[in-house]
Design an enzyme around this catalytic site. Structure first.
Site, PDB file in Angstrom:
ATOM      1  N   ASP A 104      40.265  24.203  68.226  1.00 19.18           N
ATOM      2  CA  ASP A 104      40.811  23.346  69.290  1.00 19.18           C
ATOM      3  C   ASP A 104      41.778  22.287  68.759  1.00 19.18           C
ATOM      4  OD1 ASP A 104      39.392  24.677  71.224  1.00 19.18           O
ATOM      5  OD2 ASP A 104      37.649  23.365  71.055  1.00 19.18           O
ATOM      6  N   GLN A 106      31.287  30.468  72.383  1.00 16.09           N
ATOM      7  CA  GLN A 106      31.080  30.820  73.789  1.00 16.09           C
ATOM      8  C   GLN A 106      30.359  32.156  73.895  1.00 16.09           C
ATOM      9  OE1 GLN A 106      34.962  30.587  75.612  1.00 16.09           O
ATOM     10  NE2 GLN A 106      34.931  28.357  75.652  1.00 16.09           N
ATOM     11  N   GLY A 157      36.918  28.165  80.280  1.00 16.56           N
ATOM     12  CA  GLY A 157      36.362  29.369  79.657  1.00 16.56           C
ATOM     13  C   GLY A 157      34.890  29.197  79.342  1.00 16.56           C
ATOM     14  N   ARG A 215      48.591  29.449  72.546  1.00 16.01           N
ATOM     15  CA  ARG A 215      48.926  28.200  71.841  1.00 16.01           C
ATOM     16  C   ARG A 215      49.877  28.400  70.668  1.00 16.01           C
ATOM     17  NH1 ARG A 215      43.146  25.066  72.519  1.00 16.01           N
ATOM     18  NH2 ARG A 215      43.565  24.372  74.651  1.00 16.01           N
ATOM     19  N   ARG A 275      42.321  35.269  80.661  1.00 17.43           N
ATOM     20  CA  ARG A 275      41.592  35.218  79.386  1.00 17.43           C
ATOM     21  C   ARG A 275      40.561  36.335  79.292  1.00 17.43           C
ATOM     22  NH1 ARG A 275      40.081  29.085  78.251  1.00 17.43           N
ATOM     23  NH2 ARG A 275      39.610  29.973  76.197  1.00 17.43           N
ATOM     24  N   LYS A 324      32.824  17.608  75.444  1.00 16.51           N
ATOM     25  CA  LYS A 324      32.931  18.564  76.558  1.00 16.51           C
ATOM     26  C   LYS A 324      31.976  19.737  76.362  1.00 16.51           C
ATOM     27  CE  LYS A 324      36.992  20.754  77.255  1.00 16.51           C
ATOM     28  NZ  LYS A 324      36.991  22.212  77.498  1.00 16.51           N
ATOM     29  N   SER A 351      32.794  33.126  67.822  1.00 14.75           N
ATOM     30  CA  SER A 351      33.003  32.413  69.092  1.00 14.75           C
ATOM     31  C   SER A 351      31.692  31.816  69.573  1.00 14.75           C
ATOM     32  CB  SER A 351      33.555  33.370  70.156  1.00 14.75           C
ATOM     33  OG  SER A 351      33.369  32.807  71.440  1.00 14.75           O
TER      34      SER A 351
HETATM   35  C1  S3P Z   1      33.831  26.193  72.981  1.00 14.00           C
HETATM   36  C2  S3P Z   1      34.091  27.096  71.996  1.00 14.00           C
HETATM   37  C3  S3P Z   1      35.441  27.389  71.512  1.00 14.00           C
HETATM   38  C4  S3P Z   1      36.427  26.295  71.905  1.00 14.00           C
HETATM   39  C5  S3P Z   1      36.282  25.882  73.332  1.00 14.00           C
HETATM   40  C6  S3P Z   1      34.883  25.384  73.607  1.00 14.00           C
HETATM   41  C7  S3P Z   1      32.435  26.022  73.418  1.00 14.00           C
HETATM   42  O1  S3P Z   1      35.888  28.590  72.082  1.00 14.00           O
HETATM   43  O2  S3P Z   1      37.742  26.716  71.665  1.00 14.00           O
HETATM   44  O3  S3P Z   1      37.199  24.849  73.630  1.00 14.00           O
HETATM   45  O4  S3P Z   1      32.139  25.070  74.160  1.00 14.00           O
HETATM   46  O5  S3P Z   1      31.605  26.845  73.030  1.00 14.00           O
HETATM   47  P1  S3P Z   1      35.534  30.025  71.431  1.00 14.00           P
HETATM   48  O6  S3P Z   1      34.079  30.223  71.535  1.00 14.00           O
HETATM   49  O7  S3P Z   1      36.287  31.005  72.266  1.00 14.00           O
HETATM   50  O8  S3P Z   1      36.036  29.942  70.026  1.00 14.00           O
END
Ligand code: S3P
Length: 437
Positions: A318, A169, A93, A349, A122, A22, A167
């Site tokens: 995750d 993200q 997110g 969670r 969030r 994903k 993170s």
């Molecule tokens: C993700 C980063 C993680 C993960 C999320 C997908 C990504 O989140 O929990 O399911 O695709 O970069 P965080 O960056 O908030 O840790």
């Protein structure tokens, strides 16, 4: 609302082809907005989260042709049309945070990002703060740095930024903004998070520098670069593999094989952890480029309790719900320390894993942001009704828990709100059933 009904006393045996990763799927699509040319993606994750990202890039002008089996041809002339856009992120997110980073330096009058009830709760301050330092013009409609967020056109400048919490993200949002910024942007983290944005940069010809030292992992990107088209097969998602692996480990007479799974070290912390719990897992690497990919085989094991340390959580973020199911099936008491980040995922969670396991009769204590789980290999309630709390990973974790050995052989668990699984895994139950013997 969909209610899944899952019977106890199952065994899992055989091979299953799990969906494309994903995180990589989102990024492969987003890269099309910074390229000019054609791209072919194979094994794209077709869950609702990634489809929302596909809708987003189509809205901004990328042409796409969909074929079966997650094959997609994408074409973009590199010119984003100005306008006013509404982006629906649903539950994702990754789309919200990376999308806002990407558009914040583009010449577009207005892009408004919104999402479902869970996503609206969030925190977005983790990206809003650094993007504003870069000069982004962002406005949270509730003035509290959550969605909906409006992005209006502005000129960005490069910054040096250190994340407060590891993170991927946040790192990715800043790197994508950095592509459209004046000068260099450096993002530093105490712990190396998943490197998929960097992997995609390499594949489409975007240059970046890395400086990695213990506790200081920095990535620098030079603004103004354009990507070229690229063709990739997206490897299978290790976070989805985790559910089948856990099923094979905790159910008797089970052995499951998963091929072409992404094995980059920031994503497979759960395998090392399970091995520490006495799991029988074999991993063999098939190829290293463009992604580290291989086969994972797991079989029935007598799991023992584990202590997870706070600084291990970033690599397992995750997989904690399914690891909690493993701990609930292991001999002894496990302690999961420092789970603060889990409070701001698709659900809180810590709370939802605890509720779900307690529904099955498992003893779980929450101490601040730690979870203490006492494994009882045989003491389970029968004919349980539990809830996914609209969180895909809780739904899948509950489905594995429901299959465990039970003295009442035909105990059937009902899992409410099971449809949320479609955000990341279409046909999950079909794949799970295909392994049942
Ligand atoms: C993700 C980063 C993680 C993960 C999320 C997908 C990504 O989140 O929990 O399911 O695709 O970069 P965080 O960056 O908030 O840790």
């Amino acid at each position: 609302m969909t209610i899944a009904e899952i019977s106890s006393n199952c065994n899992l045996y055989g091979e299953v082809a799990i969906p494309g990763d994903k995180s990589i799927s989102h990024r492969a699509l987003l890269m099309c907005l910074v390229m000019s040319g054609k791209t072919t993606l194979t094994n794209l994750n077709m869950g609702q989260d990634v489809l929302n990202t596909l809708n987003f890039i189509e809205l901004l002008g990328v042409q796409s042709k969909r074929y079966s089996k997650g094959i997609l041809e994408l074409d973009f002339d590199g010119c984003i049309k100005n306008g006013n856009y509404e982006v629906w992120c649903g539950n994702s997110g990754t789309l919200a945070r990376l999308g806002i980073g990407l558009v914040s330096g583009l010449k577009i009058d207005l892009v408004r990002f919104d999402g479902d009830e869970s996503l609206r709760k969030r925190p977005m301050d983790r990206i809003v703060d650094p993007l504003e330092l870069m000069g982004a013009s962002l406005q949270s409609e509730n003035n509290n740095k959550t969605l909906p967020v409006k992005v209006t056109s502005s000129s960005l400048k490069g910054i040096k930024y250190r994340t407060k919490t590891p993170s991927a993200q946040v790192k990715s949002a800043i790197l994508l903004a950095g592509l459209n910024a004046d000068g260099n942007t450096t993002i530093s983290e105490n712990k190396l998070t998943r490197r998929h944005t960097e992997e995609l940069f390499s594949l489409c010809g975007i240059e970046y520098d890395i400086h990695y030292k213990p506790n200081d992992y920095s990535t620098t990107i030079n603004g103004g670069q354009k990507a070229s088209g690229f063709d990739i097969e997206i490897p299978c998602d290790p976070s989805q593999a985790a559910f089948f692996i856990a099923g094979a480990l905790i159910l008797p007479n089970s052995k499951v094989t998963l091929n072409n799974v992404y094995l980059g070290q920031e994503r497979v912390g759960f395998l090392n952890l399970l091995q520490r719990m006495n799991a029988t897992i074999k991993v063999s690497v098939k190829s290293k480029y463009p992604f580290l990919v291989g086969t994972i085989q797991a079989e029935s094991s007598n799991l023992t309790a584990i202590d997870i340390l706070e600084d291990e959580v970033a690599d397992l973020v995750d997989e904690i719900p399914i690891l909690a199911v493993c701990a609930a099936s292991a001999q002894g008491t496990s302690r999961f320390n420092g789970l603060k980040e889990l409070r701001v995922k698709e659900s809180d969670r810590i709370a939802t894993v605890t509720e779900m396991l307690r529904d099955f009769g498992v003893s779980v204590e929450v101490e601040a942001d730690d979870m203490v789980i006492t494994g009882h290999p045989d003491l389970l309630k029968s004919n349980v009704t539990t809830n996914s709390y609209k969180d895909h990973r809780i739904a899948m974790a509950a489905s594995i828990m429901a299959m465990r050995e039970h003295s009442q052989r035909n105990s059937v668990t009902k899992i409410l709100n099971f449809e949320c699984v479609d955000t990341s895994y279409l046909n999950y139950l079909k794949d799970l059933n295909s392994l049942k013997v």
